[in-house]
Every structure is written in C-alpha cells, then in structure tokens.
Scaffold this motif. Sequence first.
Motif, PDB file in Angstrom:
ATOM      1  N   LEU A 124       0.831  -1.207   0.000  1.00  0.00           N
ATOM      2  CA  LEU A 124       0.000   0.000   0.000  1.00  0.00           C
ATOM      3  C   LEU A 124       0.861   1.252   0.000  1.00  0.00           C
ATOM      4  CD1 LEU A 124       0.007   1.142   3.222  1.00  0.00           C
ATOM      5  CD2 LEU A 124      -1.155  -1.041   3.493  1.00  0.00           C
ATOM      6  N   SER A 125       0.198   2.392  -0.197  1.00  0.00           N
ATOM      7  CA  SER A 125       0.879   3.676  -0.233  1.00  0.00           C
ATOM      8  C   SER A 125       0.402   4.563   0.914  1.00  0.00           C
ATOM      9  CB  SER A 125       0.612   4.396  -1.566  1.00  0.00           C
ATOM     10  OG  SER A 125       1.101   5.731  -1.507  1.00  0.00           O
ATOM     11  N   PRO A 126       1.160   4.653   2.007  1.00  0.00           N
ATOM     12  CA  PRO A 126       0.773   5.559   3.102  1.00  0.00           C
ATOM     13  C   PRO A 126       0.691   7.003   2.647  1.00  0.00           C
ATOM     14  CG  PRO A 126       2.495   4.041   3.802  1.00  0.00           C
ATOM     15  CD  PRO A 126       2.394   3.919   2.312  1.00  0.00           C
ATOM     16  N   TRP A 127       1.519   7.369   1.672  1.00  0.00           N
ATOM     17  CA  TRP A 127       1.518   8.744   1.169  1.00  0.00           C
ATOM     18  C   TRP A 127       0.160   9.099   0.569  1.00  0.00           C
ATOM     19  CZ3 TRP A 127       2.079  10.133  -4.331  1.00  0.00           C
ATOM     20  CH2 TRP A 127       2.155  11.515  -4.529  1.00  0.00           C
ATOM     21  N   ILE A 128      -0.403   8.199  -0.228  1.00  0.00           N
ATOM     22  CA  ILE A 128      -1.719   8.466  -0.816  1.00  0.00           C
ATOM     23  C   ILE A 128      -2.819   8.312   0.238  1.00  0.00           C
ATOM     24  CG2 ILE A 128      -3.392   7.694  -2.538  1.00  0.00           C
ATOM     25  CD1 ILE A 128      -1.089   6.935  -4.340  1.00  0.00           C
ATOM     26  N   ASP A 133      -8.533  12.141   1.900  1.00  0.00           N
ATOM     27  CA  ASP A 133      -9.652  13.088   1.948  1.00  0.00           C
ATOM     28  C   ASP A 133      -9.553  14.143   0.851  1.00  0.00           C
ATOM     29  OD1 ASP A 133     -10.701  11.780   4.122  1.00  0.00           O
ATOM     30  OD2 ASP A 133      -9.736  13.084   5.594  1.00  0.00           O
ATOM     31  N   ASP A 134      -8.383  14.263   0.244  1.00  0.00           N
ATOM     32  CA  ASP A 134      -8.214  15.221  -0.839  1.00  0.00           C
ATOM     33  C   ASP A 134      -8.768  14.640  -2.140  1.00  0.00           C
ATOM     34  OD1 ASP A 134      -6.901  16.716   1.039  1.00  0.00           O
ATOM     35  OD2 ASP A 134      -4.898  16.105   0.375  1.00  0.00           O
ATOM     36  N   HIS A 135      -8.804  15.467  -3.146  1.00  0.00           N
ATOM     37  CA  HIS A 135      -9.263  14.996  -4.451  1.00  0.00           C
ATOM     38  C   HIS A 135      -8.122  14.228  -5.109  1.00  0.00           C
ATOM     39  CE1 HIS A 135     -11.485  14.812  -8.171  1.00  0.00           C
ATOM     40  NE2 HIS A 135     -10.428  15.284  -8.822  1.00  0.00           N
ATOM     41  N   LEU A 136      -8.272  12.903  -5.217  1.00  0.00           N
ATOM     42  CA  LEU A 136      -7.246  12.075  -5.826  1.00  0.00           C
ATOM     43  C   LEU A 136      -7.552  11.837  -7.291  1.00  0.00           C
ATOM     44  CD1 LEU A 136      -6.846   9.327  -3.058  1.00  0.00           C
ATOM     45  CD2 LEU A 136      -5.535  11.434  -3.335  1.00  0.00           C
ATOM     46  N   ASN A 137      -6.507  11.864  -8.116  1.00  0.00           N
ATOM     47  CA  ASN A 137      -6.749  11.585  -9.523  1.00  0.00           C
ATOM     48  C   ASN A 137      -6.858  10.075  -9.743  1.00  0.00           C
ATOM     49  OD1 ASN A 137      -4.124  10.408  -9.962  1.00  0.00           O
ATOM     50  ND2 ASN A 137      -3.266  12.493 -10.013  1.00  0.00           N
ATOM     51  N   ILE A 144      -3.559   3.249  -4.159  1.00  0.00           N
ATOM     52  CA  ILE A 144      -3.753   3.250  -2.708  1.00  0.00           C
ATOM     53  C   ILE A 144      -3.332   1.926  -2.117  1.00  0.00           C
ATOM     54  CG2 ILE A 144      -5.492   3.297  -0.875  1.00  0.00           C
ATOM     55  CD1 ILE A 144      -7.007   5.376  -2.460  1.00  0.00           C
ATOM     56  N   GLU A 145      -3.778   0.834  -2.735  1.00  0.00           N
ATOM     57  CA  GLU A 145      -3.379  -0.496  -2.289  1.00  0.00           C
ATOM     58  C   GLU A 145      -3.341  -1.423  -3.488  1.00  0.00           C
ATOM     59  OE1 GLU A 145      -4.193  -3.737   1.266  1.00  0.00           O
ATOM     60  OE2 GLU A 145      -5.649  -2.134   0.903  1.00  0.00           O
ATOM     61  N   ARG A 146      -2.231  -2.160  -3.630  1.00  0.00           N
ATOM     62  CA  ARG A 146      -2.071  -3.098  -4.714  1.00  0.00           C
ATOM     63  C   ARG A 146      -2.690  -4.438  -4.299  1.00  0.00           C
ATOM     64  NH1 ARG A 146      -1.245  -1.157  -9.299  1.00  0.00           N
ATOM     65  NH2 ARG A 146      -0.156  -3.047  -9.953  1.00  0.00           N
ATOM     66  N   THR A 147      -3.511  -5.035  -5.165  1.00  0.00           N
ATOM     67  CA  THR A 147      -4.245  -6.244  -4.783  1.00  0.00           C
ATOM     68  C   THR A 147      -4.026  -7.422  -5.734  1.00  0.00           C
ATOM     69  OG1 THR A 147      -6.219  -5.426  -5.954  1.00  0.00           O
ATOM     70  CG2 THR A 147      -6.051  -4.939  -3.591  1.00  0.00           C
ATOM     71  N   SER A 148      -2.985  -7.365  -6.559  1.00  0.00           N
ATOM     72  CA  SER A 148      -2.717  -8.505  -7.431  1.00  0.00           C
ATOM     73  C   SER A 148      -2.152  -9.651  -6.597  1.00  0.00           C
ATOM     74  CB  SER A 148      -1.711  -8.111  -8.518  1.00  0.00           C
ATOM     75  OG  SER A 148      -0.395  -8.071  -7.986  1.00  0.00           O
TER      76      SER A 148
END
Length: 267
Positions: A124-128, A133-137, A144-148
């Motif tokens: 996962l990405s703690p930075w994202i 709560d911000d507008h994410l592209n 946000i989290e890799r699920t492969s």
Amino acid sequence: MLALDWRPSAKGIAWAREVIAGHPRTPVILTTHELVHADHEGEAARFSDHGQWLWDELIADHDQIFLTLNGHYWPPARTVRENKAGHDVHLHITNYQDRYYGGAGMIRLYRFDLARHTVDVRTLSPWILDRADDHLNELERGEIERTSSQDYFSVPIDFEQRFAGFAPTAPRPARPASRLVIPGTVAYWRFDQGGRDGAPVEDSVRITDHSGRGNHLTKVAVPGSPADALSWSDEHHPDQPGHGSLSFHGDKSPCAAPICARPTVLR
C-alpha cells in the motif's frame, strides 16, 4: 534481518556467513538489491545471473534463511526454491519505481501470524492514504493499495517445523496446579500424578480437586466393564500445564442393541 549491498563481494559473503554462524538459532530474512526477477506481471520470479550466484554462494547452504526480499527489477513477483537442507526458501521481488510518481511511496507489509502459521503480505501507499480526503486523480486511486496476486497474498509456513533444524522448540515444562487456579474456579483436576503409562486406573483412586472446593473425582465402573476401561496416559498437549491424561477405552459388550457400551465414568 540480514541486509546485503548490491553485488556483494567475496568478502561481503564471508561477512554474511560469519553473522549467520554467530547467531546459529536465529531465522534469517535476507535483503539485497538484486536476486530474482520476472519479465511480465503475473509471472513467477526467477534468478538473475547474479542472483543465481548469490543463491549458490550463500542462500542455499544456510537453512536459517527462509525469506529473501530484493528490488532492482520490476514488476513484483515471487517464487519458492528448495535449499540444500530440503526446505523452502521464499524469494520475493518488491519494486514499484515504475509506478505512479516513481512508486507513490509504496511499502510492503509482512505480518507474521504464529498462531495461523502464515505470513500475510500487503502492499500500500501511506503517502496516498494520508491524502485520501483530498481529491485524488485516477492514477492515485489505483495506487492506494495493490491487490494482485504478487502484491496481496499469504504464505503458509509452519514456523516450528521450518526452524526445527536450527532452533528446535523446547517442550514447555509442567506448571504446578497452584499457578493455574484463579478466583472463582469451581474445580481443577490433574491427571499427571497417577500410575505408569497404560496402567489401569484403580477403583480406589481419587483425583484431587485443586480448587479447594472438594469436588474430587472417583472412578465408578459400570458392572461388566473391563479392568482396563480407564487407564493412565502420558499423552498431553504440548502447552498443557499437566503432562498426563486419562485414556477411556470404549469397548463394546455383546448385546441385541445396535450400539451397546459399558462405559467407566468419573464422578
């Protein structure tokens, strides 16, 4: 955790061997820059030329190494190889520099669950996440989290069995009854101070109630029960406070009913 640099020298390998030898009962997770890789997402990892050399020179000979982590290549991948002791070594490549913003601050979490004999892995990405709560592209939301299957998975490892060759688990000693009785205990019996293993329990035997409430057990044999219907046993769970038990033998006596047993009971 044994951390090696990229392309360790012969002296570096000798140092690693000394560190492992200096901690002969310690399981080892080895990290290095280059070891295994995969050309395409979803493929099983395989050794690079340098990785094969590192396996031959260090990893395969040292049973304490059970997990390796490396980067350098992408995409992420994993595989399992058998070392010279005949045990599995899990080899993981974890590198996300090709992803959004050079990896989006991606981290890999390894959770060792000793009760389930499992290593649970998340990426996962703690930075994202910190900016959720911000507008994410669209690219950020996808990171946000890799699920492969190469980023979010579980690895079954029986730790006690895997490490038995260099760090055998010592049997837990028996604990006295006085340490086990807590306020409110109605009855507490132990079967570790009886006869020899396999010997019948005599009718005169009384199993003491260590709670102090006087709820002792006495053997009552149903008429016709064999003398060895109830016997002492040394068998016990490894974590059991008392190292003993009773063995009930459910012998059947001939009768007209489909099931006819004459049990021995403790009262």
